[in-house]
Enzyme design. Sequence first.
Site, PDB file in Angstrom:
ATOM      1  N   ARG A  85      -4.437   1.057  -8.803  1.00 18.64           N
ATOM      2  CA  ARG A  85      -4.473   0.007  -7.768  1.00 18.64           C
ATOM      3  C   ARG A  85      -3.216  -0.874  -7.848  1.00 18.64           C
ATOM      4  NH1 ARG A  85      -3.842  -5.319  -7.300  1.00 18.64           N
ATOM      5  NH2 ARG A  85      -4.996  -5.629  -9.246  1.00 18.64           N
ATOM      6  N   ASP A  86      -3.100  -1.669  -8.900  1.00 21.78           N
ATOM      7  CA  ASP A  86      -1.961  -2.598  -8.995  1.00 21.78           C
ATOM      8  C   ASP A  86      -0.665  -1.806  -9.145  1.00 21.78           C
ATOM      9  OD1 ASP A  86      -0.604  -5.003  -9.189  1.00 21.78           O
ATOM     10  OD2 ASP A  86      -1.839  -5.803 -10.800  1.00 21.78           O
TER      11      ASP A  86
ATOM     12  N   HIS B 229      -4.433 -10.678 -17.441  1.00 20.61           N
ATOM     13  CA  HIS B 229      -3.756  -9.699 -16.581  1.00 20.61           C
ATOM     14  C   HIS B 229      -2.277 -10.075 -16.565  1.00 20.61           C
ATOM     15  CE1 HIS B 229      -3.868  -7.289 -12.665  1.00 20.61           C
ATOM     16  NE2 HIS B 229      -2.754  -7.973 -12.501  1.00 20.61           N
TER      17      HIS B 229
ATOM     18  N   CYS C 248       2.808  -7.162  -7.199  1.00 20.16           N
ATOM     19  CA  CYS C 248       2.086  -7.577  -5.998  1.00 20.16           C
ATOM     20  C   CYS C 248       3.082  -7.727  -4.860  1.00 20.16           C
ATOM     21  CB  CYS C 248       1.356  -8.898  -6.245  1.00 20.16           C
ATOM     22  SG  CYS C 248       0.575  -9.513  -4.745  1.00 20.16           S
TER      23      CYS C 248
ATOM     24  N   ASN D 136       2.743  -4.311 -14.185  1.00 18.60           N
ATOM     25  CA  ASN D 136       1.845  -4.826 -15.229  1.00 18.60           C
ATOM     26  C   ASN D 136       2.371  -4.376 -16.578  1.00 18.60           C
ATOM     27  OD1 ASN D 136       0.105  -4.050 -12.740  1.00 18.60           O
ATOM     28  ND2 ASN D 136      -1.136  -5.519 -13.851  1.00 18.60           N
TER      29      ASN D 136
HETATM   30  P1  HMG Z   1      -6.243 -11.566   8.005  1.00  9.42           P
HETATM   31  O1  HMG Z   1      -5.173 -11.052   8.918  1.00  9.42           O
HETATM   32  O2  HMG Z   1      -6.404 -13.031   7.867  1.00  9.42           O
HETATM   33  O3  HMG Z   1      -7.664 -10.911   8.351  1.00  9.42           O
HETATM   34  O4  HMG Z   1      -6.036 -10.902   6.590  1.00  9.42           O
HETATM   35  P2  HMG Z   1      -8.504 -10.737   9.633  1.00  9.42           P
HETATM   36  O5  HMG Z   1      -9.939 -10.802   9.222  1.00  9.42           O
HETATM   37  O6  HMG Z   1      -8.021 -11.637  10.724  1.00  9.42           O
HETATM   38  O7  HMG Z   1      -8.194  -9.215  10.057  1.00  9.42           O
HETATM   39  C1  HMG Z   1      -6.911  -8.798  10.504  1.00  9.42           C
HETATM   40  C2  HMG Z   1      -6.921  -7.281  10.651  1.00  9.42           C
HETATM   41  O8  HMG Z   1      -7.148  -6.675   9.379  1.00  9.42           O
HETATM   42  C3  HMG Z   1      -8.033  -6.767  11.541  1.00  9.42           C
HETATM   43  O9  HMG Z   1      -7.566  -5.568  12.137  1.00  9.42           O
HETATM   44  C4  HMG Z   1      -9.134  -6.405  10.584  1.00  9.42           C
HETATM   45  O10 HMG Z   1      -9.994  -5.407  11.078  1.00  9.42           O
HETATM   46  C5  HMG Z   1      -8.335  -5.871   9.409  1.00  9.42           C
HETATM   47  P3  HMG Z   1      -6.953  -5.546  13.635  1.00  9.42           P
HETATM   48  O11 HMG Z   1      -8.064  -6.088  14.495  1.00  9.42           O
HETATM   49  O12 HMG Z   1      -5.745  -6.447  13.608  1.00  9.42           O
HETATM   50  O13 HMG Z   1      -6.637  -4.112  13.855  1.00  9.42           O
HETATM   51  N1  HMG Z   1      -9.041  -6.053   8.139  1.00  9.42           N
HETATM   52  C6  HMG Z   1      -9.349  -5.041   7.303  1.00  9.42           C
HETATM   53  N2  HMG Z   1      -9.115  -3.720   7.381  1.00  9.42           N
HETATM   54  C7  HMG Z   1      -9.584  -2.953   6.369  1.00  9.42           C
HETATM   55  N3  HMG Z   1     -10.234  -3.473   5.278  1.00  9.42           N
HETATM   56  C8  HMG Z   1     -10.466  -4.790   5.182  1.00  9.42           C
HETATM   57  C9  HMG Z   1     -10.012  -5.629   6.227  1.00  9.42           C
HETATM   58  N4  HMG Z   1     -10.095  -6.959   6.438  1.00  9.42           N
HETATM   59  C10 HMG Z   1      -9.496  -7.195   7.608  1.00  9.42           C
HETATM   60  N5  HMG Z   1     -11.092  -5.281   4.118  1.00  9.42           N
HETATM   61  C11 HMG Z   1      -6.950 -10.089   4.526  1.00  9.42           C
HETATM   62  C12 HMG Z   1      -6.855 -11.235   5.487  1.00  9.42           C
HETATM   63  C13 HMG Z   1      -7.590 -10.633   3.275  1.00  9.42           C
HETATM   64  C14 HMG Z   1      -7.794  -8.998   5.122  1.00  9.42           C
HETATM   65  C15 HMG Z   1      -5.511  -9.554   4.271  1.00  9.42           C
HETATM   66  O14 HMG Z   1      -4.637 -10.611   4.008  1.00  9.42           O
HETATM   67  C16 HMG Z   1      -5.482  -8.597   3.102  1.00  9.42           C
HETATM   68  O15 HMG Z   1      -6.060  -7.519   3.155  1.00  9.42           O
HETATM   69  N6  HMG Z   1      -4.804  -8.970   2.008  1.00  9.42           N
HETATM   70  C17 HMG Z   1      -4.758  -8.148   0.812  1.00  9.42           C
HETATM   71  C18 HMG Z   1      -3.485  -8.386   0.098  1.00  9.42           C
HETATM   72  C19 HMG Z   1      -3.456  -7.560  -1.161  1.00  9.42           C
HETATM   73  O16 HMG Z   1      -4.133  -6.559  -1.309  1.00  9.42           O
HETATM   74  N7  HMG Z   1      -2.631  -8.002  -2.117  1.00  9.42           N
HETATM   75  C20 HMG Z   1      -2.463  -7.317  -3.356  1.00  9.42           C
HETATM   76  C21 HMG Z   1      -3.666  -7.411  -4.236  1.00  9.42           C
HETATM   77  S1  HMG Z   1      -3.798  -8.954  -5.098  1.00  9.42           S
HETATM   78  C22 HMG Z   1      -2.836  -8.723  -6.527  1.00  9.42           C
HETATM   79  O17 HMG Z   1      -2.114  -7.773  -6.614  1.00  9.42           O
HETATM   80  C23 HMG Z   1      -2.980  -9.677  -7.662  1.00  9.42           C
HETATM   81  C24 HMG Z   1      -3.804  -9.083  -8.820  1.00  9.42           C
HETATM   82  O18 HMG Z   1      -3.221  -7.897  -9.308  1.00  9.42           O
HETATM   83  C25 HMG Z   1      -3.900 -10.112  -9.966  1.00  9.42           C
HETATM   84  C26 HMG Z   1      -2.549 -10.707 -10.360  1.00  9.42           C
HETATM   85  O19 HMG Z   1      -1.590  -9.955 -10.613  1.00  9.42           O
HETATM   86  O20 HMG Z   1      -2.522 -11.937 -10.423  1.00  9.42           O
HETATM   87  C27 HMG Z   1      -5.239  -8.774  -8.384  1.00  9.42           C
HETATM   88 MG    MG Z   2      -1.554  -7.830 -10.660  1.00  4.98          MG
END
Ligand code: HMG
Ligand code: MG
Length: 294
Positions: free
Chosen positions: A15-16, A207, A241, A250
């Site tokens: 994933r990450d 993490h 990220c 990581n």
């Molecule tokens: P948004 O634009 O505010 O959401 O995004 P929305 O509800 O308005 O939806 C916009 C569009 O996204 C719509 O589609 C939804 O259907 C679709 P459209 O009508 O435009 O065609 N949508 C989805 N599609 C599939 N699956 C879903 C989903 N939700 C909405 N679940 C949202 C908000 C949270 C969805 C977006 O910003 C997002 O997905 N962000 C994820 C970002 C991400 O994955 N970042 C990396 C992971 S975090 C990380 O790496 C840190 C970590 O490792 C820890 C660390 O290192 O600290 C965990």
């Molecule tokens: Mg991370």
Amino acid sequence: MGGRSLIRLVEVGPRDGLQNEKQFVPTAAKIAFINELSASGVREIEAGAFVSQKAVPQLSDSGEVFKKIRRRKGVTYAALVPNEQGLDRAFAARAEKIAVFTAASESFNRNNINATIAESLERFKPVIRRAKSEKLPVRGYVSTALYCPYEGPVSPKKVVAVAASLLDLGVDEVSIGDTIGKAAPRDVRRLLDAVLRTVPAQKIFLHFHDTFGMAIANALTAWGEYGITGFDASAGGLGGCPYAPGASGNVATENLLYALKASGARAPAGPEPFYRAAQKVIALLGRAPVPKPF
Ligand code: HMG
Ligand code: MG
């Protein structure tokens, strides 16, 4: 102080590790990576993310990945879930655990999931309730727990508050992230001095990203001085990220396991399988192999 309690390792490479690669890793290669990691002895693999496919196209095939992996008994296959839409996809894919994710800094959270911290917690309520009613364990991530790419140093008080809110909502554990890999042991001590006043060590995972090569030092500090045994790591040190400018991979699982074992910790697996599995992905990405004298 680290003692002989078993290290609780979460392999987050699929994933990450893969979310931040410019190149889309083909679905079959993701599946092969997870299958190989499954045989390593690790008990939990974060195998994908059910996030917006526009936000992270690299993991848009997580549904298929979950469908086709060979699930090994004793290994939990977890997925990142930002909202109820993601939870529906996670249920359909038969994810065995979910992880909701928020942050200790507002600017990062806005960039990452387009919500304030308070809004994200509100959004998680039905997600956690429904996951629990299906008996799925839930992890809560607190990103940018030490440094934010937009706001700089983050106060441990903010981490304590967000971790407490997540635990109040019912998460089983919190994974506290140095998202941009900037922390050094002194920062980790300051953070753990605060967090351990309210959160039991058993509920904490750390993490670490490794941007400045500090991740091993940080992990050994947390294990040796504070008795933390929960760590996330990514085979081959893949990862980062996409919404945290400058964040590198990581901590490499193989290096973390080597360091912990060499310091006297009891680990669930040896380093070699993680190294070997990652080399195949690294070769596929066209990068030079990382030699190790195993
Ligand atoms: P948004 O634009 O505010 O959401 O995004 P929305 O509800 O308005 O939806 C916009 C569009 O996204 C719509 O589609 C939804 O259907 C679709 P459209 O009508 O435009 O065609 N949508 C989805 N599609 C599939 N699956 C879903 C989903 N939700 C909405 N679940 C949202 C908000 C949270 C969805 C977006 O910003 C997002 O997905 N962000 C994820 C970002 C991400 O994955 N970042 C990396 C992971 S975090 C990380 O790496 C840190 C970590 O490792 C820890 C660390 O290192 O600290 C965990
Ligand atoms: Mg991370």
